[in-house]
Scaffold this motif. Structure first.
Motif, PDB file in Angstrom:
ATOM      1  N   GLU A 184       0.853  -1.180   0.000  1.00 35.69           N
ATOM      2  CA  GLU A 184       0.000   0.000   0.000  1.00 35.69           C
ATOM      3  C   GLU A 184       0.896   1.240   0.000  1.00 35.69           C
ATOM      4  O   GLU A 184       1.983   1.233   0.592  1.00 35.69           O
ATOM      5  CB  GLU A 184      -0.911   0.010   1.227  1.00 35.69           C
ATOM      6  N   LEU A 185       0.439   2.275  -0.647  1.00 31.67           N
ATOM      7  CA  LEU A 185       1.258   3.477  -0.798  1.00 31.67           C
ATOM      8  C   LEU A 185       1.650   4.062   0.559  1.00 31.67           C
ATOM      9  O   LEU A 185       2.772   4.558   0.728  1.00 31.67           O
ATOM     10  CB  LEU A 185       0.492   4.530  -1.615  1.00 31.67           C
ATOM     11  N   VAL A 241       7.827   5.869  -6.660  1.00 30.83           N
ATOM     12  CA  VAL A 241       6.567   5.447  -7.271  1.00 30.83           C
ATOM     13  C   VAL A 241       6.628   5.878  -8.731  1.00 30.83           C
ATOM     14  O   VAL A 241       6.735   7.076  -9.020  1.00 30.83           O
ATOM     15  CB  VAL A 241       5.360   6.098  -6.568  1.00 30.83           C
ATOM     16  N   LEU A 258       1.224  -1.846  -6.566  1.00 31.91           N
ATOM     17  CA  LEU A 258       0.457  -1.120  -5.545  1.00 31.91           C
ATOM     18  C   LEU A 258      -0.900  -1.784  -5.355  1.00 31.91           C
ATOM     19  O   LEU A 258      -1.638  -1.993  -6.313  1.00 31.91           O
ATOM     20  CB  LEU A 258       0.247   0.335  -5.976  1.00 31.91           C
TER      21      LEU A 258
END
Length: 297
Positions: A184-185, A241, A258
């Motif tokens: 997860e970010l 990212v 992600l």
């Protein structure tokens, strides 16, 4: 005035003999005689006088010969130039983001050329600009067709979606997160990151995704281009990212999908609506449409 008759006249003026001239022109001697007599009648002038078995130009004939020679030279030169232009290869000028210019664009061009019957050459820009720069060049008519991200919604540009990339997290291979298969970010906020600079179209998108997770990453470097970001990560400067581009598979990085939030980057073929496109360029545009009709915004 018959153009063929003018050419007959020039040939006879040079050969000074009806038989030789008719042979050179691959016509009968009576046909040549009739053509010359018709020309003289139209002009109201005697162009030749007989001298034994040959003919010579009159003074009026010499002046007319000069005029016809000059006129036919200009005419033949113009026709030759038009034919040369018509036989030249059609050049289609392309511009693309670097991430598309390594595989996607060359592959599409190669496939088009293999299926095209037209004599066409593609010219690739040497500039490795960002999407705003590419669209600016398109509006300035430096390119015929561009492949980039959508920059704005102005009506002068036609955008057609051609490819997409999901965002992923990349880390050095020895990074603590390198053992993860998805992430997860929000879990990346504890680590130094290589981010996109404000000039990149991805920067506001990624900032918004982080905002949804409750924070912003600590940026150690802010870079414009995807490949440069990936290069810094590969050399241990942090995590990032980035879009899941083919280049990543060639670098010593771990690619982690992600799980939340998810987002896809859409690439477009961009054309200027009021820009003249050659038939070959139109065929290439239609070719791209046909091969990527399943990509949706």
């Amino acid at each position: 005035m018959n153009l063929f008759h003018l050419r007959y006249f020039v040939t006879l003026a040079k050969s000074q003999n009806y038989t030789r001239a008719a042979r050179q022109l691959n016509i009968t001697q009576p046909s040549l005689s009739n053509a010359i007599h018709g020309l003289e009648a139209e002009l109201g002038l005697a162009l030749f006088v007989r001298q034994g078995r040959n003919v010579v130009l009159t003074s009026e004939g010499r002046e007319f010969s000069r005029i016809v020679d000059h006129s036919l030279t200009i005419l033949d030169s113009g026709i030759e130039q038009l034919q040369h232009q018509n036989n030249e290869q059609t050049v289609i000028k392309l511009a693309a983001l670097r991430t598309l210019s390594t595989r996607w664009v060359p592959g599409m061009v190669r496939e088009f050329l293999q299926n095209s019957q037209q004599d066409v050459r593609f010219e690739f820009t040497n500039e490795n600009g960002l999407s705003p720069q590419i669209i600016q060049g398109l509006r300035a008519k430096h390119y015929d067709i561009c492949f980039c991200s959508k920059v704005d919604e102005q009506e002068d540009i036609a955008y057609f979606p051609i490819a997409s990339q999901a965002l992923v997290v990349i880390t050095p291979t020895d990074h603590p997160l390198a053992t993860r298969n998805q992430i997860e970010l929000s879990e990346t906020l504890a680590f130094d990151q290589v981010t996109f600079s404000k000039r990149s179209g991805l920067a506001p998108i990624i900032r918004q995704l982080f905002a949804e997770c409750g924070g912003q990453p600590h940026s150690v470097y802010a870079i414009e281009e995807d490949e440069a970001v990936a290069g810094l990560v590969a050399n241990g400067f942090g995590i990032a990212v980035v879009p899941n581009m083919p280049l990543l598979k060639t670098l010593p990085v771990k690619i982690i999908p992600l799980s939340f939030p998810t987002w896809q980057r859409i690439f477009y073929m961009a054309t200027l609506k009021d820009h003249y496109q050659s038939p070959a360029a139109k065929d290439f545009i239609d070719f791209v449409h046909a091969h990527h009709a399943d990509i949706r915004q």
